[in-house]
Design an enzyme around this catalytic site. Structure first.
Site, short mmCIF file in Angstrom:
data_model
loop_
_atom_site.label_atom_id
_atom_site.label_comp_id
_atom_site.label_asym_id
_atom_site.label_seq_id
_atom_site.Cartn_x
_atom_site.Cartn_y
_atom_site.Cartn_z
N ASN A 1 -10.27 -0.14 0.51
CA ASN A 1 -8.80 -0.10 0.48
C ASN A 1 -8.31 -0.69 -0.84
O ASN A 1 -8.30 -1.91 -1.02
CB ASN A 1 -8.26 -0.90 1.67
CG ASN A 1 -6.74 -0.94 1.72
OD1 ASN A 1 -6.07 -0.62 0.73
ND2 ASN A 1 -6.19 -1.34 2.84
N HIS B 1 -3.04 6.93 2.45
CA HIS B 1 -3.54 5.65 1.95
C HIS B 1 -4.88 5.38 2.63
O HIS B 1 -5.02 5.52 3.85
CB HIS B 1 -2.52 4.54 2.30
CG HIS B 1 -3.07 3.18 2.13
ND1 HIS B 1 -3.77 2.80 1.00
CD2 HIS B 1 -3.07 2.09 2.94
CE1 HIS B 1 -4.16 1.55 1.13
NE2 HIS B 1 -3.75 1.10 2.30
N CYS C 1 0.82 -1.22 0.00
CA CYS C 1 0.00 0.00 0.00
C CYS C 1 0.85 1.27 0.00
O CYS C 1 0.32 2.37 -0.16
CB CYS C 1 -0.95 0.00 1.19
SG CYS C 1 -2.02 -1.43 1.16
N1 ACO Z 1 -18.02 -7.85 10.74
C1 ACO Z 1 -18.46 -8.03 12.00
N2 ACO Z 1 -17.63 -8.29 13.03
C2 ACO Z 1 -16.32 -8.37 12.76
C3 ACO Z 1 -15.80 -8.20 11.45
C4 ACO Z 1 -16.72 -7.94 10.43
N3 ACO Z 1 -16.33 -7.76 9.16
N4 ACO Z 1 -14.46 -8.33 11.50
C5 ACO Z 1 -14.14 -8.57 12.77
N5 ACO Z 1 -15.24 -8.60 13.52
C6 ACO Z 1 -15.37 -8.82 14.97
C7 ACO Z 1 -14.18 -9.53 15.55
O1 ACO Z 1 -14.32 -10.92 15.42
C8 ACO Z 1 -14.22 -9.08 16.99
O2 ACO Z 1 -15.19 -9.82 17.66
P1 ACO Z 1 -14.91 -10.30 19.19
O3 ACO Z 1 -14.80 -9.02 19.97
O4 ACO Z 1 -16.12 -11.10 19.50
O5 ACO Z 1 -13.64 -11.08 19.15
C9 ACO Z 1 -14.75 -7.65 16.88
O6 ACO Z 1 -15.40 -7.55 15.60
C10 ACO Z 1 -13.68 -6.57 16.98
O7 ACO Z 1 -12.63 -6.90 16.08
P2 ACO Z 1 -11.32 -6.08 16.04
O8 ACO Z 1 -10.34 -6.77 15.14
O9 ACO Z 1 -10.92 -5.77 17.44
O10 ACO Z 1 -11.84 -4.74 15.34
P3 ACO Z 1 -11.07 -3.39 15.17
O11 ACO Z 1 -11.84 -2.31 15.78
O12 ACO Z 1 -9.60 -3.52 15.48
O13 ACO Z 1 -11.18 -3.15 13.59
C11 ACO Z 1 -9.92 -3.37 11.55
C12 ACO Z 1 -10.61 -4.11 12.68
C13 ACO Z 1 -10.95 -2.57 10.79
C14 ACO Z 1 -9.28 -4.40 10.62
C15 ACO Z 1 -8.82 -2.42 12.13
O14 ACO Z 1 -8.04 -3.12 13.04
C16 ACO Z 1 -7.94 -1.83 11.05
O15 ACO Z 1 -8.39 -1.04 10.24
N6 ACO Z 1 -6.65 -2.16 11.05
C17 ACO Z 1 -5.72 -1.60 10.09
C18 ACO Z 1 -5.86 -2.26 8.77
C19 ACO Z 1 -4.99 -1.54 7.76
O16 ACO Z 1 -4.73 -0.37 7.86
N7 ACO Z 1 -4.53 -2.22 6.77
C20 ACO Z 1 -3.73 -1.51 5.81
C21 ACO Z 1 -2.88 -2.38 5.20
S1 ACO Z 1 -3.05 -2.23 3.52
C22 ACO Z 1 -1.86 -3.17 2.76
O17 ACO Z 1 -0.68 -3.00 2.92
C23 ACO Z 1 -2.35 -4.27 1.81
#
Ligand code: ACO
Length: 331
Positions: free
Chosen positions: A284, A254, A112
């Site tokens: 993304n 990004h 990314c």
């Molecule tokens: N729908 C519903 N529930 C979900 C989903 C979904 N799609 N995905 C996860 N959950 C649940 C999880 O299982 C968890 O449930 P639990 O509490 O019962 O265990 C709960 O939601 C919370 O999950 P978290 O992972 O703690 O959610 P978080 O608030 O951290 O958000 C996210 C997740 C959106 C992925 C966030 O961590 C994020 O944006 N991280 C950065 C990602 C990023 O920037 N990537 C860029 C890289 S790009 C590249 O280089 C290719």
């Protein structure tokens, strides 16, 4: 040393739109969860018939046309992608599709962060006077590499392409500064790894044989890394440009998560009005996300010639970087 101007932008997305509602019939998720955690509402995904090279070529042609050039004016094409149609690279296919007969073309991979790394690479060729017109493309089709049964990743990634045309200039230099970083110790936070098993050729000689897996991401680790490192790298790039945050007209990060974008803007003390985001419509799109947002804002006349823009990419590697430039041929 020559100066650099950025004189054209373009973008393209595939035909199919996939909404949060659609995703909720594929995995156990909801529009409310996706929007509140990421800011995403819908995204575009490619069909099996749509290639990465075609998508990149469309964005390239739009950028070349805005620059008032023809494909034959292009000297160098750098295609930032992690999802080429061909593991040997897709830049030459793009060169062929657009008819950039004189151009040298190669792929660059930095996930990314790819567009930022490619733009900085282009700037070095231009500064040294090696090439005059350089096409920089960020394009990805991550939908091919997502595990569509994994709700923690499949709701995030999407497809698209964006491009800019950079041109050398005898007196003006609109590429103001940059900073690039890598940290391989955190590689396991986000990867799309090759997995091979042993294939015995002879009694004492074996090779690996396998294929790539699907995207594997520790979301919280990547989130923490982004909100810490991105403001830092932007500040370093500003310092190298002899500018401060007050000098910036627009910030384009990004487009990974709206919460990351908001948090970085707050840490930098930047007015929200200056932050460009189109994550709700595109998700993304990896290396495409920055040039896609840039092109959209230019075509909406939000970004005007002479505006100073800070861009910052971050992602797998881990890699991250920032660049500061002034849009258009004049400053
Ligand atoms: N729908 C519903 N529930 C979900 C989903 C979904 N799609 N995905 C996860 N959950 C649940 C999880 O299982 C968890 O449930 P639990 O509490 O019962 O265990 C709960 O939601 C919370 O999950 P978290 O992972 O703690 O959610 P978080 O608030 O951290 O958000 C996210 C997740 C959106 C992925 C966030 O961590 C994020 O944006 N991280 C950065 C990602 C990023 O920037 N990537 C860029 C890289 S790009 C590249 O280089 C290719």
């Amino acid at each position: 040393m020559k100066g650099l101007t950025i004189i054209g932008s373009g973008s393209a997305v595939p035909n199919q739109v996939l909404s949060n509602q659609d995703l909720s019939s594929i995995v156990d998720t909801s529009d409310e969860w996706i929007e509140s955690r990421t800011g995403m509402k819908e995204r575009y995904v490619s069909s099996a018939q749509e290639s990465l090279a075609q998508l990149a070529a469309k964005a390239a042609i739009n950028a070349i046309s805005m620059a008032n050039l023809t494909p034959e004016d292009i000297d160098l094409i750098i295609l930032a992608t992690s999802t080429p149609d061909d593991l040997f690279g897709s830049a030459c296919q793009v060169q062929n599709i657009i008819g950039a007969k004189r151009a040298v073309a190669f792929d660059l991979t930095a996930a990314c962060s790819g567009f930022v790394f490619a733009l900085v690479t282009a700037s070095q060729f231009i500064r040294q006077g090696v090439y005059r017109n350089v096409l920089v493309i960020g394009a990805d089709v991550l939908s091919r590499w997502v595990n569509w049964e994994d709700r923690t990743t499949c709701v995030l990634f999407a497809d698209g392409a964006g491009a800019v045309v950079c041109q050398s200039h005898e007196t003006k230099d609109n590429f103001l500064g940059f900073e690039l970083c890598s940290d391989g110790t955190q590689n396991s936070s986000l990867n799309l790894a090759y997995m091979g098993t042993t294939h015995n050729l002879l009694e004492n000689i074996s090779v690996g044989s396998g294929s790539y897996q699907t995207i594997n991401m520790k979301g919280k680790e990547v989130y923490r890394f982004a909100v810490e490192k991105v403001p830092e790298v932007i500040e370093k790039a500003l310092h190298r440009s002899n500018l401060t945050i007050e000098d910036i007209d627009w910030l384009i990060l990004h487009q990974a998560n709206q919460r990351i974008i908001d948090s970085v803007a707050t840490r930098l003390g930047l007015d929200k009005q200056k932050v460009i985001s189109n994550i709700s419509k595109y998700g993304n799109t990896s290396a495409a996300s920055i040039p896609l947002a840039l092109d959209e804002a230019i075509r909406q006349s939000r970004i005007k010639p002479g505006d100073i823009i800070a861009i910052s990419g971050f992602g797998a590697g881990l890699t991250w970087g920032a660049a500061i430039f002034c849009w258009g041929g004049s400053n």
